[in-house]
Design an enzyme around this catalytic site. Structure first.
Site, short mmCIF file in Angstrom:
data_model
loop_
_atom_site.label_atom_id
_atom_site.label_comp_id
_atom_site.label_asym_id
_atom_site.label_seq_id
_atom_site.Cartn_x
_atom_site.Cartn_y
_atom_site.Cartn_z
N VAL A 72 1.26 -3.74 3.76
CA VAL A 72 1.27 -5.03 4.44
C VAL A 72 2.51 -5.87 4.11
O VAL A 72 2.69 -6.96 4.66
CB VAL A 72 -0.03 -5.85 4.21
CG1 VAL A 72 -1.23 -5.20 4.87
CG2 VAL A 72 -0.26 -6.11 2.73
N TYR A 119 -4.28 -2.49 -9.78
CA TYR A 119 -4.02 -2.14 -8.37
C TYR A 119 -3.08 -3.17 -7.72
O TYR A 119 -2.10 -2.82 -7.06
CB TYR A 119 -5.38 -2.06 -7.63
CG TYR A 119 -5.26 -2.15 -6.13
CD1 TYR A 119 -4.92 -1.03 -5.38
CD2 TYR A 119 -5.49 -3.36 -5.47
CE1 TYR A 119 -4.80 -1.12 -4.00
CE2 TYR A 119 -5.37 -3.45 -4.10
CZ TYR A 119 -5.02 -2.33 -3.38
OH TYR A 119 -4.89 -2.42 -2.01
N LYS A 171 0.26 3.45 -2.91
CA LYS A 171 -0.90 4.35 -3.02
C LYS A 171 -0.50 5.83 -2.98
O LYS A 171 -1.17 6.68 -3.55
CB LYS A 171 -1.91 4.03 -1.90
CG LYS A 171 -2.58 2.67 -2.11
CD LYS A 171 -3.37 2.20 -0.91
CE LYS A 171 -4.04 0.86 -1.21
NZ LYS A 171 -4.40 0.06 -0.07
N TYR A 228 -4.31 3.77 8.26
CA TYR A 228 -5.67 3.23 8.42
C TYR A 228 -6.24 3.55 9.79
O TYR A 228 -6.13 4.67 10.26
CB TYR A 228 -5.69 1.71 8.15
CG TYR A 228 -4.88 1.36 6.95
CD1 TYR A 228 -5.26 1.82 5.69
CD2 TYR A 228 -3.70 0.63 7.06
CE1 TYR A 228 -4.49 1.53 4.58
CE2 TYR A 228 -2.94 0.34 5.95
CZ TYR A 228 -3.34 0.80 4.72
OH TYR A 228 -2.58 0.53 3.63
N SER A 251 0.80 -1.24 0.00
CA SER A 251 0.00 0.00 0.00
C SER A 251 0.82 1.28 0.00
O SER A 251 0.25 2.37 -0.15
CB SER A 251 -0.95 0.01 1.20
OG SER A 251 -2.04 -0.82 0.92
N1 GLN Z 1 -2.40 -5.50 -1.78
C1 GLN Z 1 -2.86 -5.35 -0.43
C2 GLN Z 1 -4.36 -5.57 -0.36
O1 GLN Z 1 -5.08 -5.06 -1.16
C3 GLN Z 1 -2.47 -4.00 0.07
C4 GLN Z 1 -2.97 -3.69 1.46
C5 GLN Z 1 -2.01 -2.93 2.30
O2 GLN Z 1 -0.80 -2.89 2.07
N2 GLN Z 1 -2.52 -2.38 3.37
O3 GLN Z 1 -4.84 -6.27 0.50
#
Ligand code: GLN
Length: 319
Positions: free
Chosen positions: A273, A205, A73, A255, A70
Site C-alpha cells: 500500500v 509485522y 511479505k 490480493y 506488503s
Molecule cells: N502495513 C499495511 C497493513 O497492514 C500493509 C498492507 C499492504 O501493503 N497491503 O495494513
C-alpha cells in the site's frame, strides 16, 4: 525467456514508461491507517529493472526511498522458509488465493484461524510469528536480509544514507491505528495459531512493512527469485522454493485483484500500500515500480498500468 526482437532498448523504454504513466493529476487513494503515506506527492513515479546478468536500468524516481509495506511479505516468507522446518509453517498457513481484501477478518474466523496464504495480513502475521521463534526481532532480520541482497553494506539509519532502513515514525503512526491487524492477531491467537503475544507479532509485522527502499534496491534484492534462488551472496533458497514463492506471488500477490493482474501483466507480482509493486520475470529480471496512489483493491494505479505496458512491449510473461 527473452524480450521480443522488436522491443526497444531498456533504458529509453523505461524513460518512455515514466513519461507515459507518471500521474498528471491526483487520483486514487492512500490508506487511512498509515497517515505518513498521504504526505507523499501523488506524482512520484519510479521504475527499475534488475537483470539476472547483473545490470540495473531505472528511470524517474527509482532512486527515492518509499515504504515497501506488503512487499516485505515476500522476503519474510523467504526467510521463514530458509530458516528450516517449512512444513511446520505450511500447516499454519495455506497457499490459496483469498478473493478477499488483504486485511479481511471474516474468512479467518470462518476458516478457524488458518489464513488462506502468506501474503494477506493474517498469513503474514503467522509467518512473522514463525520467524520470531528463531529471532525475536524479526523486523531487523528482514531489514538485514534486504540490505544484503540489495548489495548494501549495513542497514541505513533513516538519515538519508541511501540504504534500506525502518521508518520508525511511520511504524509508530501505523501502530497507533492497528486495531484491525491486532484483531487478526487475536483471532489467530484464539485459534492456537500464534505463539508470541499478539501485540509483539503486530509490532514486528508493522516495522517490517515500514522498511524504506528505492525501486533499484528492491529490484536488486529480489533477484534471487528470478535466478532459481541464487542471491547476491550465494544460494538464498533452493530452486523449488524460489519457484514456489513465484507461484504464490502469481496467485495471491495482488490480493483480490490477483486474477486481473495476471490477466493484464502475466507475471508473479507483489504489491504494497506504499504504492510499490515487485514483479519477477523468471530467468530474465525483476521489476520494481512505485507510484503512491492506489486503486480500490490497494494496488498502485499507475504502477499496474505501467507494468502492463512494459510487459506488453517487451513480451515478458510466464505464459
Ligand atoms: N502495513 C499495511 C497493513 O497492514 C500493509 C498492507 C499492504 O501493503 N497491503 O495494513
Amino acid at each position: 525467456m527473452t524480450t521480443t526482437l522488436d522491443a526497444p532498448p531498456l533504458g529509453p523504454l523505461l524513460d518512455d514508461i515514466v513519461r507515459t504513466h507518471r500521474p498528471r493529476q491526483e487520483g486514487g487513494h492512500t490508506p487511512a491507517n498509515i497517515p505518513f503515506l498521504s504526505t507523499i506527492p501523488y506524482d512520484r513515479f519510479g521504475i527499475a529493472v534488475a537483470t539476472t546478468s547483473g545490470d540495473v536500468f531505472s528511470s524517474g524516481d527509482a532512486g527515492v526511498a518509499f515504504s515497501i509495506q506488503s512487499i516485505s511479505k515476500v522476503f519474510t516468507l523467504a526467510l521463514a522458509l530458509q530458516g528450516g522446518n517449512p512444513e511446520a509453517l505450511w500447516q499454519r498457513v495455506l497457499r490459496e488465493p483469498s478473493g478477499t481484501s488483504f486485511n479481511s477478518l471474516v474468512q479467518l474466523e470462518a476458516e478457524l484461524g488458518i489464513p488462506r496464504n502468506p501474503f494477506i495480513n493474517a498469513g503474514a502475521l503467522v509467518v512473522t510469528d514463525h520467524l520470531m521463534q528463531v529471532t525475536s526481532d524479526a523486523a531487523a532480520q528482514v531489514l538485514r536480509f534486504l540490505t544484503e541482497q540489495a548489495g548494501a553494506a549495513e542497514p541505513g539509519s533513516g538519515s538519508g544514507s541511501g540504504t534500506p532502513y525502518i521508518d520508525e515514525a511511520a511504524a509508530a503512526g501505523e501502530l497507533a491505528r492497528s486495531s484491525r491487524n491486532l484483531a487478526l492477531a487475536h483471532f489467530l491467537k484464539d485459534f492456537g495459531n500464534l505463539a508470541a503475544p499478539a501485540e509483539s507479532v503486530v509490532e514486528n509485522y508493522v516495522r517490517q512493512c515500514s522498511i524504506m527502499m528505492t525501486c533499484s534496491d528492491l529490484a536488486r534484492a529480489a533477484l534471487f527469485l528470478a535466478r532459481d534462488g541464487q542471491g547476491s551472496r550465494g544460494a538464498v533458497l533452493s530452486r523449488s522454493q524460489a519457484k514456489r514463492i513465484g507461484s504464490i506471488m502469481l496467485t495471491c500477490g495482488m490480493y483480490d485483484a490477483a486474477g486481473e493482474f495476471a490477466y493484464r501483466v502475466g507475471l508473479p507480482g507483489k504489491s504494497g500500500v506504499g504504492g510499490g509493486i515487485l514483479v519477477v520475470v523468471p530467468g530474465v529480471c525483476t521489476i520494481c515500480v512505485w507510484s503512491p496512489r492506489l486503486d480500490a483493491k490497494g494496488n498502485s494505479l499507475a504502477g499496474t498500468a505501467a507494468l502492463a505496458d512494459l510487459c506488453e512491449q517487451t513480451g515478458w510473461s510466464v505464459f
